[in-house]
Design an enzyme around this catalytic site. Sequence first.
Site, PDB file in Angstrom:
ATOM      1  CG  ASP A  34      -2.028  -0.961   1.192  1.00 33.93           C
ATOM      2  OD1 ASP A  34      -2.093  -1.745   0.237  1.00 33.93           O
ATOM      3  OD2 ASP A  34      -2.847  -0.963   2.137  1.00 33.93           O
ATOM      4  CG  ASP A  35       0.320   3.727   2.134  1.00 31.48           C
ATOM      5  OD1 ASP A  35      -0.856   3.461   1.830  1.00 31.48           O
ATOM      6  OD2 ASP A  35       0.729   3.761   3.304  1.00 31.48           O
ATOM      7  CG  HIS A  89      -3.351   6.988   2.633  1.00 30.64           C
ATOM      8  ND1 HIS A  89      -3.592   6.937   3.987  1.00 30.64           N
ATOM      9  CD2 HIS A  89      -2.909   5.762   2.287  1.00 30.64           C
ATOM     10  CE1 HIS A  89      -3.301   5.732   4.442  1.00 30.64           C
ATOM     11  NE2 HIS A  89      -2.879   4.987   3.430  1.00 30.64           N
ATOM     12  CG  HIS A 178       2.139  -0.131   4.432  1.00 33.68           C
ATOM     13  ND1 HIS A 178       1.900  -1.120   5.359  1.00 33.68           N
ATOM     14  CD2 HIS A 178       0.972   0.541   4.270  1.00 33.68           C
ATOM     15  CE1 HIS A 178       0.621  -1.061   5.742  1.00 33.68           C
ATOM     16  NE2 HIS A 178       0.036  -0.061   5.103  1.00 33.68           N
TER      17      HIS A 178
END
Length: 210
Positions: A34-35, A89, A178
């Site tokens: 993620d991210d 986000h 992440h």
Amino acid sequence: MLYPLKFPKFISRIFPMLISRIKTNNKEIFLTFDDGPNTEITPWVLEILKKNNAKATFFCTGENSNKNPEILQQIKTEGHSIGNHTYHHMDGWKTPPSLYIKEVELAQTALNKNDIHTRLFRPPYGRISPFLLKKLSKNHQIILWTYLVGDYSKHLSSQKVVEKLVRKLKPGDIIVLHDSPKSFSNLQYILPVLIKKLRNKGYQFKAINQ
């Protein structure tokens, strides 16, 4: 909080459109990140995956996709899946629904302009309201996880987390990691060691179909 944190089964029973694991008859694990994309960390992740012939799924924010289109293309070219992670986000419990939906649309536009067309969506923090879930599931597969590793935690014992995961993981489980700066110190240990230990148990690493 103790990691890895398992997603509660009862929530999946109440909201079956929330995907917390993948149905499979094979020894397959689904790594997700993620991210990103991030200019330093995502290429490192891709290199580790490439060395181990592993595929994964990257849930990218629209903002980072627009900042780093060349890395986004690298993810795609190397055969990984890509999903929507909102533009900035956003927290689905704190953001007005109309703004949240706009955030998802903006992220989708950022991906589309890079010739990435996906139905995969992961709400940041795993937070999404029943209204948003009903609305977004019409056009998206809402992907959560089986285990949240907690690689962003400063108090994490990377070694203990890997040991627990290796004991607990089952075919079809989805793992959240992440490709972000705050996670990198833990990720540098967790990713290669976890892949090696699970390979020794006969697991393969697959991307989620988009």
